[in-house]
Design a protein around this motif. Sequence first.
Motif, PDB file in Angstrom:
ATOM      1  N   UNK A 142     -14.462 -11.450  -0.092  1.00  0.00           N
ATOM      2  CA  UNK A 142     -14.655 -10.117  -0.638  1.00  0.00           C
ATOM      3  C   UNK A 142     -13.389  -9.287  -0.561  1.00  0.00           C
ATOM      4  N   UNK A 143     -12.680  -9.360   0.569  1.00  0.00           N
ATOM      5  CA  UNK A 143     -11.425  -8.620   0.706  1.00  0.00           C
ATOM      6  C   UNK A 143     -10.378  -9.142  -0.267  1.00  0.00           C
ATOM      7  N   UNK A 144     -10.274 -10.453  -0.412  1.00  0.00           N
ATOM      8  CA  UNK A 144      -9.300 -11.030  -1.337  1.00  0.00           C
ATOM      9  C   UNK A 144      -9.646 -10.684  -2.787  1.00  0.00           C
ATOM     10  N   UNK A 145     -10.935 -10.650  -3.105  1.00  0.00           N
ATOM     11  CA  UNK A 145     -11.326 -10.307  -4.476  1.00  0.00           C
ATOM     12  C   UNK A 145     -10.994  -8.850  -4.790  1.00  0.00           C
ATOM     13  N   UNK A 146     -11.046  -7.977  -3.799  1.00  0.00           N
ATOM     14  CA  UNK A 146     -10.625  -6.586  -4.006  1.00  0.00           C
ATOM     15  C   UNK A 146      -9.134  -6.514  -4.329  1.00  0.00           C
ATOM     16  N   UNK A 147      -8.339  -7.315  -3.631  1.00  0.00           N
ATOM     17  CA  UNK A 147      -6.899  -7.337  -3.918  1.00  0.00           C
ATOM     18  C   UNK A 147      -6.633  -7.868  -5.318  1.00  0.00           C
ATOM     19  N   UNK A 148      -7.365  -8.917  -5.719  1.00  0.00           N
ATOM     20  CA  UNK A 148      -7.190  -9.451  -7.073  1.00  0.00           C
ATOM     21  C   UNK A 148      -7.584  -8.403  -8.112  1.00  0.00           C
ATOM     22  N   UNK A 149      -8.671  -7.670  -7.837  1.00  0.00           N
ATOM     23  CA  UNK A 149      -9.089  -6.601  -8.742  1.00  0.00           C
ATOM     24  C   UNK A 149      -8.008  -5.530  -8.840  1.00  0.00           C
ATOM     25  N   UNK A 150      -7.424  -5.141  -7.711  1.00  0.00           N
ATOM     26  CA  UNK A 150      -6.372  -4.130  -7.736  1.00  0.00           C
ATOM     27  C   UNK A 150      -5.168  -4.621  -8.530  1.00  0.00           C
ATOM     28  N   UNK A 155      -2.129  -3.379 -13.489  1.00  0.00           N
ATOM     29  CA  UNK A 155      -1.442  -3.755 -14.722  1.00  0.00           C
ATOM     30  C   UNK A 155      -2.081  -3.083 -15.927  1.00  0.00           C
ATOM     31  N   UNK A 156      -3.377  -2.840 -15.826  1.00  0.00           N
ATOM     32  CA  UNK A 156      -4.101  -2.248 -16.939  1.00  0.00           C
ATOM     33  C   UNK A 156      -3.909  -0.737 -16.999  1.00  0.00           C
ATOM     34  N   UNK A 157      -3.719  -0.103 -15.834  1.00  0.00           N
ATOM     35  CA  UNK A 157      -3.558   1.344 -15.771  1.00  0.00           C
ATOM     36  C   UNK A 157      -2.535   1.670 -14.690  1.00  0.00           C
ATOM     37  N   UNK A 158      -2.342   2.933 -14.378  1.00  0.00           N
ATOM     38  CA  UNK A 158      -1.367   3.319 -13.362  1.00  0.00           C
ATOM     39  C   UNK A 158      -1.880   2.974 -11.958  1.00  0.00           C
ATOM     40  N   UNK A 159      -0.972   2.667 -11.008  1.00  0.00           N
ATOM     41  CA  UNK A 159      -1.398   2.264  -9.658  1.00  0.00           C
ATOM     42  C   UNK A 159      -2.337   3.247  -8.957  1.00  0.00           C
ATOM     43  N   UNK A 160      -2.140   4.558  -9.057  1.00  0.00           N
ATOM     44  CA  UNK A 160      -3.100   5.448  -8.373  1.00  0.00           C
ATOM     45  C   UNK A 160      -4.529   5.280  -8.883  1.00  0.00           C
ATOM     46  N   UNK A 161      -4.688   5.140 -10.209  1.00  0.00           N
ATOM     47  CA  UNK A 161      -6.030   4.945 -10.749  1.00  0.00           C
ATOM     48  C   UNK A 161      -6.581   3.573 -10.359  1.00  0.00           C
ATOM     49  N   UNK A 162      -5.702   2.571 -10.280  1.00  0.00           N
ATOM     50  CA  UNK A 162      -6.142   1.251  -9.816  1.00  0.00           C
ATOM     51  C   UNK A 162      -6.630   1.317  -8.377  1.00  0.00           C
ATOM     52  N   UNK A 163      -5.949   2.127  -7.558  1.00  0.00           N
ATOM     53  CA  UNK A 163      -6.360   2.301  -6.164  1.00  0.00           C
ATOM     54  C   UNK A 163      -7.718   2.990  -6.081  1.00  0.00           C
TER      55      UNK A 163
END
Length: 256
Positions: A142-150, A155-163
């Motif tokens: 689950x933790x690794x999948x969150x990192x993959x999602x981030x 890449x799809x949007x700006x890092x703050x919105x990805x966070x």
Amino acid sequence: MLVCSAAVFAVLVLLWRRRERPTTAAPSRLALVCAALALGVAGVSGAVNVSQHSAHLLVDGDPAVYGATGKLLAREGALVLPTYKAELYGSNPTINFAGSGFYESDDETIYPQFLHLLPVLLAVADWIGGTSLLLVVNPVLGALSLLAFYCFAARLTRPPWALVATTALAALLPQVHFSRDMFSELPSQLLVFAGLAMLWDVSAERRRVAAPLVAGLVLGGSALARGDAFLYLVPLAAALLLVRAGRAGWAVLVGA
């Protein structure tokens, strides 16, 4: 699921039609800070879910079927379990050994249903650390999948919105629930978003073949965890063929 597949299709079309994308520029300080915070979110989520993990090994549904299959693989090294039907019950035809998640075969054995990527990971954990480590595989996934999602969201949007999106996902009940029990959605989630992030990076370098091939392998690997992963791979193929992604696109399809 169909809505998610349509969303993946739309993102892939957008991805392969974007021509200019800097791939070698150094990340900004904001991007580094957001990446560090995303690591923190994944770490906190993993730690909380590890501390609250289930011990679901009594077979009454999907999670325990995966756990029991992992234990079976760790102990026997095989996906079939002899019933000793002839010795114990004289092959009495009225006795059925099939149960929740396990099917009876013609040679007096039973075998588990579902795909077996998660049970293999559970078996490896059992070899290393016994049942106690087997039970925390999904919180780690689950933790690794969150990192993959981030990684994909950044890449799809700006890092703050990805966070923000990653933090919201970490707090959602389905993510929390699936992280605390043995569900195959998490390895599938990890491979889908990791593969999409890799595909985003290699889409600008269409003359290279090795990197798109690896991206396709990662995306295709999600089908080892869940059969419904094909609902993501079909729009992947359609999107790549629609925009005529060239040799790199064919390499992705071959890998998948």
